[in-house]
Structure formats: structure tokens, C-alpha cells
Design a protein around this motif. Structure first.
Motif, PDB file in Angstrom:
ATOM      1  N   ALA A  16       0.823  -1.218   0.000  1.00 12.93           N
ATOM      2  CA  ALA A  16       0.000   0.000   0.000  1.00 12.93           C
ATOM      3  C   ALA A  16       0.856   1.267   0.000  1.00 12.93           C
ATOM      4  O   ALA A  16       0.516   2.266  -0.643  1.00 12.93           O
ATOM      5  CB  ALA A  16      -0.934  -0.009   1.199  1.00 12.93           C
ATOM      6  N   LYS A  17       1.989   1.238   0.696  1.00 14.12           N
ATOM      7  CA  LYS A  17       2.841   2.440   0.736  1.00 14.12           C
ATOM      8  C   LYS A  17       3.394   2.741  -0.660  1.00 14.12           C
ATOM      9  O   LYS A  17       3.522   3.908  -1.045  1.00 14.12           O
ATOM     10  CB  LYS A  17       3.960   2.267   1.764  1.00 14.12           C
ATOM     11  CG  LYS A  17       3.461   2.514   3.196  1.00 14.12           C
ATOM     12  CD  LYS A  17       4.526   2.305   4.240  1.00 14.12           C
ATOM     13  CE  LYS A  17       4.721   0.853   4.527  1.00 14.12           C
ATOM     14  NZ  LYS A  17       5.370   0.551   5.812  1.00 14.12           N
ATOM     15  N   HIS A  18       3.701   1.689  -1.420  1.00 12.97           N
ATOM     16  CA  HIS A  18       4.160   1.917  -2.795  1.00 12.97           C
ATOM     17  C   HIS A  18       3.032   2.495  -3.657  1.00 12.97           C
ATOM     18  O   HIS A  18       3.272   3.351  -4.515  1.00 12.97           O
ATOM     19  CB  HIS A  18       4.648   0.602  -3.417  1.00 12.97           C
ATOM     20  CG  HIS A  18       6.034   0.234  -3.000  1.00 12.97           C
ATOM     21  ND1 HIS A  18       7.149   0.668  -3.685  1.00 12.97           N
ATOM     22  CD2 HIS A  18       6.489  -0.509  -1.970  1.00 12.97           C
ATOM     23  CE1 HIS A  18       8.238   0.184  -3.089  1.00 12.97           C
ATOM     24  NE2 HIS A  18       7.867  -0.536  -2.050  1.00 12.97           N
ATOM     25  N   VAL A  19       1.811   2.009  -3.451  1.00 12.65           N
ATOM     26  CA  VAL A  19       0.680   2.543  -4.226  1.00 12.65           C
ATOM     27  C   VAL A  19       0.480   4.017  -3.871  1.00 12.65           C
ATOM     28  O   VAL A  19       0.309   4.871  -4.751  1.00 12.65           O
ATOM     29  CB  VAL A  19      -0.607   1.724  -3.954  1.00 12.65           C
ATOM     30  CG1 VAL A  19      -1.799   2.343  -4.671  1.00 12.65           C
ATOM     31  CG2 VAL A  19      -0.421   0.265  -4.396  1.00 12.65           C
ATOM     32  N   ALA A  20       0.537   4.319  -2.570  1.00 10.62           N
ATOM     33  CA  ALA A  20       0.366   5.711  -2.139  1.00 10.62           C
ATOM     34  C   ALA A  20       1.425   6.599  -2.778  1.00 10.62           C
ATOM     35  O   ALA A  20       1.131   7.708  -3.258  1.00 10.62           O
ATOM     36  CB  ALA A  20       0.444   5.793  -0.617  1.00 10.62           C
ATOM     37  N   LEU A  21       2.653   6.111  -2.807  1.00 12.53           N
ATOM     38  CA  LEU A  21       3.758   6.907  -3.351  1.00 12.53           C
ATOM     39  C   LEU A  21       3.504   7.271  -4.825  1.00 12.53           C
ATOM     40  O   LEU A  21       3.628   8.438  -5.212  1.00 12.53           O
ATOM     41  CB  LEU A  21       5.052   6.087  -3.222  1.00 12.53           C
ATOM     42  CG  LEU A  21       6.372   6.798  -3.425  1.00 12.53           C
ATOM     43  CD1 LEU A  21       6.542   7.929  -2.421  1.00 12.53           C
ATOM     44  CD2 LEU A  21       7.537   5.798  -3.265  1.00 12.53           C
ATOM     45  N   ASP A 227       5.860  -3.003  -9.719  1.00 12.47           N
ATOM     46  CA  ASP A 227       4.932  -3.356 -10.801  1.00 12.47           C
ATOM     47  C   ASP A 227       3.516  -3.574 -10.260  1.00 12.47           C
ATOM     48  O   ASP A 227       2.527  -3.286 -10.939  1.00 12.47           O
ATOM     49  CB  ASP A 227       5.423  -4.611 -11.532  1.00 12.47           C
ATOM     50  CG  ASP A 227       6.791  -4.388 -12.162  1.00 12.47           C
ATOM     51  OD1 ASP A 227       7.097  -3.221 -12.500  1.00 12.47           O
ATOM     52  OD2 ASP A 227       7.563  -5.354 -12.281  1.00 12.47           O
ATOM     53  N   VAL A 228       3.447  -4.070  -9.020  1.00 10.70           N
ATOM     54  CA  VAL A 228       2.128  -4.257  -8.402  1.00 10.70           C
ATOM     55  C   VAL A 228       1.462  -2.891  -8.192  1.00 10.70           C
ATOM     56  O   VAL A 228       0.278  -2.700  -8.468  1.00 10.70           O
ATOM     57  CB  VAL A 228       2.255  -5.017  -7.054  1.00 10.70           C
ATOM     58  CG1 VAL A 228       0.894  -5.168  -6.388  1.00 10.70           C
ATOM     59  CG2 VAL A 228       2.898  -6.382  -7.272  1.00 10.70           C
ATOM     60  N   ALA A 229       2.250  -1.923  -7.729  1.00  9.49           N
ATOM     61  CA  ALA A 229       1.708  -0.578  -7.520  1.00  9.49           C
ATOM     62  C   ALA A 229       1.236   0.018  -8.856  1.00  9.49           C
ATOM     63  O   ALA A 229       0.144   0.578  -8.962  1.00  9.49           O
ATOM     64  CB  ALA A 229       2.761   0.317  -6.872  1.00  9.49           C
ATOM     65  N   GLN A 230       2.078  -0.124  -9.872  1.00  9.80           N
ATOM     66  CA  GLN A 230       1.732   0.400 -11.204  1.00  9.80           C
ATOM     67  C   GLN A 230       0.430  -0.243 -11.702  1.00  9.80           C
ATOM     68  O   GLN A 230      -0.436   0.436 -12.275  1.00  9.80           O
ATOM     69  CB  GLN A 230       2.891   0.066 -12.162  1.00  9.80           C
ATOM     70  CG  GLN A 230       2.814   0.703 -13.523  1.00  9.80           C
ATOM     71  CD  GLN A 230       2.854   2.228 -13.471  1.00  9.80           C
ATOM     72  OE1 GLN A 230       3.578   2.796 -12.661  1.00  9.80           O
ATOM     73  NE2 GLN A 230       2.052   2.875 -14.300  1.00  9.80           N
TER      74      GLN A 230
END
Ligand code: NDP
Length: 340
Positions: A16-21, A227-230
């Protein structure tokens, strides 16, 4: 684009932190839920350290096990990324122990999103909602039409929780006008943003600490967290993604191969990483007394072929290799002092 507000449930998590970023980088306003305000503060500090505009970050308290806070969390949001779900290191014996948080929590989030007029929910499910419980099925290729069989008693608590939660999300959104897209990642590795490692990086930490000299002959699909965040952002923004599931896997590697790669990248680990493969019959014998071994029996020797082509084609994901993800995890574990 993006004065739009996106709710991320469970913003304290590794992924989730990567998605937020990346959503903050894109210009969105991000509202994240946490279970404790202290965690919220940690997330703010972490994201600021990685250059995010945290003046566009709001934190709100909500627990999947309670109704409190969800209406407020969803109010005014255009999108919801529903990522919170229990992901424990040790599997509870009771196969249904995680369902209240995973399934009922998902229904709370979807109900709040619907009432708030949210346009689309992107839900983080898992590959364990796709391929488990099919015994010795001859065809090892699994795609977005496949579902884990939770009636099989060998399917463990985590996979049961992810499968029933995802099914509930599809049912709860059908015919409502609220769009749903689902991401089904394989094992997620890659850089940590702080010292809160989460469950998946701990496997690599255990290998680097020399805790797993012998490993069973099991293989996993691997995907890099970046890649999951992307993929989450693309599933949010791509109109045609609504109504679809997207498996994310860059390739399958066995535990012994993961260890070999760690040692090749860092020769000081040569004596610590797994060096021997446990014969299958030993795992089968252990499964008579150990719940963990029973889960491993499901995976023995059978590398799954996971169809990630829809993510490549429709979400334009160009996957980093599993080796890149493994190396980045190892580097982060050192950087944050989690492995010496
Ligand atoms: P983490 O354990 O790092 O994050 C899980 C998040 O869920 C945390 O923010 C946690 O909050 C939150 N959470 C757990 N229980 C509750 C609850 N009762 N109420 C509110 N929030 C809760 O895991 P990951 O980042 O690795 O996983 C994120 C999602 O991705 C999960 O849905 C997981 O199933 C899925 N996934 C992960 C994979 C992986 O390999 N990592 C693979 C496939 C899917 P808190 O910080 O308070 O504990």
C-alpha cells in the motif's frame, strides 16, 4: 488530472505504501486508513522521506472488523484501492479464522464506497484466490477464469480468506453501478520503503539469516512491488479494466533458486542460503502432524504457470524480473538493518 481523491485501505502495508507513493506522484489526493494513529504517523514520515507531497495525504482510522470510520473514509473519493486484509506470518489452524476481517471487511468497504458514489474499487486479491485446491489437475496453467476451491480441506486460512473476500466483492458490486477491478498478485517482493518489512520480505530475511538451510521443492510466482503498484494505478485509470481480474507474476522460481540467486548477488550469503532440497516424502510425512507442512504438500514440485498476459496487454505492465525483485528485497533488508 488528479485533484481526485483515492482511498487506500490499509495504507500501512508493504504494498500500500508503494501505491500511495505513485498516486501522490501522479497528483492525486490520497486518503489512507490505519488501525492506529501511530501507524498513520509512520506512513507519513516514510512517504515524505521518499519525496511524496504529504500535504495531499490524509489519514483516517478504520478497522475491517468494525463499521466505524468507513463512511467518513469513502466520502468524496472517486476511487477506492481496497488492500487491507489480514496477512499473518503463521496460518491459523481454523480455516475460517480470517474471514470476518477479509470478507466482512470487504463488504464494509464496498458498502461505504457505494453509498459515497465512488466510481471504481480496485481490490487487491491474490493468486491464492485463483489456483488452490485443485489437487493434481493436469493443466498447470491458471488464468483469470480460475478460482480456488475452498471446499478442499487442504486450502489454508489465508487462501480461504482471500477467495471468499474476492467472491463477495464481485457479488456485492454486480448490478450496482459501482465498478470493480481486481488485482491477483503472486508473491510480492522488491524494495521496502521502511523497516516495517511485512510478511513476504520475511521469507527472504529468513533465508539471509541462515534459518532455512533445507527447503521443500516448492515454487512461487514472483512479482516486484513496483509493478504491483503500477498495476493498481492502471486498473484504476484504464476504463476497460472494470469487470476484470489481473494476475500479476513475472515468472516462477523455486525456493532453492531464490537462495542461489541471493548467494550469486552477495557471496557472503553463500553459507546462509538454502543449500538442500527436502525430499517430498519427508514433507508428506510431516503433513500428518503439521498444518504448515500440509500447506506445502499442496505446492510440492508443481510449478504453476500463471497467465499474466491480460496485465501486460490491458494494463501495459512490463514486469521486472523475479531476480530484480529478489535483489531489491535483499538490499532493503540490509539497508534497514533487518539483516546484518
Ligand atoms: P501487509 O501485512 O504489509 O499489509 C496488510 C495491511 O492490512 C496492513 O495495512 C494492515 O494494517 C491491514 N489490516 C490487516 N488487518 C486489518 C484489519 N482488521 N483492519 C484494517 N486493516 C487491517 O501486507 P502486504 O502489503 O504484503 O499485502 C497487502 C495486500 O496484498 C493484502 O490484501 C494481501 O493479502 C495482498 N497480497 C499480498 C501478497 C504478498 O506477497 N505480499 C501477494 C498477494 C496478495 P496494520 O498495519 O494495522 O496491521
Amino acid at each position: 488530472m488528479a485533484s481526485d481523491t483515492v482511498l487506500i485501505t490499509g495504507i500501512s502495508g508493504f504494498i500500500a505504501k508503494h501505491v500511495a507513493l505513485i498516486l501522490l506522484e501522479r497528483g492525486y489526493t490520497v486518503r489512507g486508513t490505519v488501525r492506529s494513529s501511530a501507524k498513520g504517523e509512520e506512513v507519513r514520515v516514510t512517504l515524505a522521506r521518499h519525496g511524496a507531497a504529504v500535504d495531499r495525504l490524509e489519514i483516517i482510522e478504520a478497522d475491517l472488523l468494525s463499521d466505524a470510520g468507513w463512511a467518513e473514509a469513502a466520502a468524496g473519493c472517486r476511487f477506492v484501492v481496497h488492500m487491507a486484509s489480514p496477512f499473518p506470518m503463521a496460518q491459523p489452524r481454523d480455516r475460517f479464522a480470517l474471514v470476518p476481517a477479509a470478507r466482512e471487511g470487504t463488504l464494509r468497504v464496498i458498502g461505504a464506497a457505494r453509498d459515497a458514489g465512488v466510481e471504481r474499487v480496485v481490490m487487491t486479491s491474490s493468486i491464492v484466490a485463483v489456483y488452490q485446491g485443485h489437487g493434481s489437475r493436469a493443466d498447470a496453467r491458471y488464468g483469470d477464469a480460475d478460482w480456488s476451491n475452498t471446499n478442499d480441506p487442504s486450502v489454508g486460512a489465508y487462501a480461504v480468506s482471500k477467495t471468499v473476500a474476492e467472491r463477495a466483492a464481485w457479488e456485492a458490486t454486480r448490478g450496482t453501478g459501482l465498478e470493480l477491478a481486481v488485482i491477483n498478485p503472486a508473491f510480492v517482493l522488491g524494495p521496502l520503503l521502511d523497516a516495517d518489512a511485512g510478511t513476504s520480505a520475511m521469507l527472504i530475511a529468513m533465508m539471509m539469516r541462515g534459518r532455512t538451510p533445507v527447503v521443500p521443492d516448492v515454487s512461487f510466482g514472483i512479482v516486484d512491488v513496483r509493478d504491483v503498484a503500477q498495476a493498481h494505478m492502471a486498473a484504476m485509470e484504464t476504463p476497460a479494466a472494470a469487470g476484470h481480474r489481473f494476475i500479476l507474476s513475472a515468472g516462477t522460481r523455486s525456493l532453492i533458486e531464490i537462495g542461489r540467486h541471493l548467494a550469486a548477488a552477495d557471496p557472503t550469503l553463500r553459507r546462509r542460503v538454502p543449500r538442500f532440497v527436502l525430499p517430498d516424502y519427508v514433507v508428506r510425512m510431516a503433513s500428518k502432524v503439521s498444518a504448515q507442512a500440509r500447506l506445502l504438500v499442496l505446492e510440492l514440485g508443481r510449478a504453476k504457470d500463471l497467465d499474466a498476459d491480460p496485465a501486460r496487454t490491458n494494463l501495459a505492465i512490463v514486469f521486472r524480473t523475479p531476480e530484480e525483485a529478489i535483489a531489491a528485497t535483499a538490499a532493503s533488508l540490509r539497508e534497514y538493518g533487518l539483516v546484518r
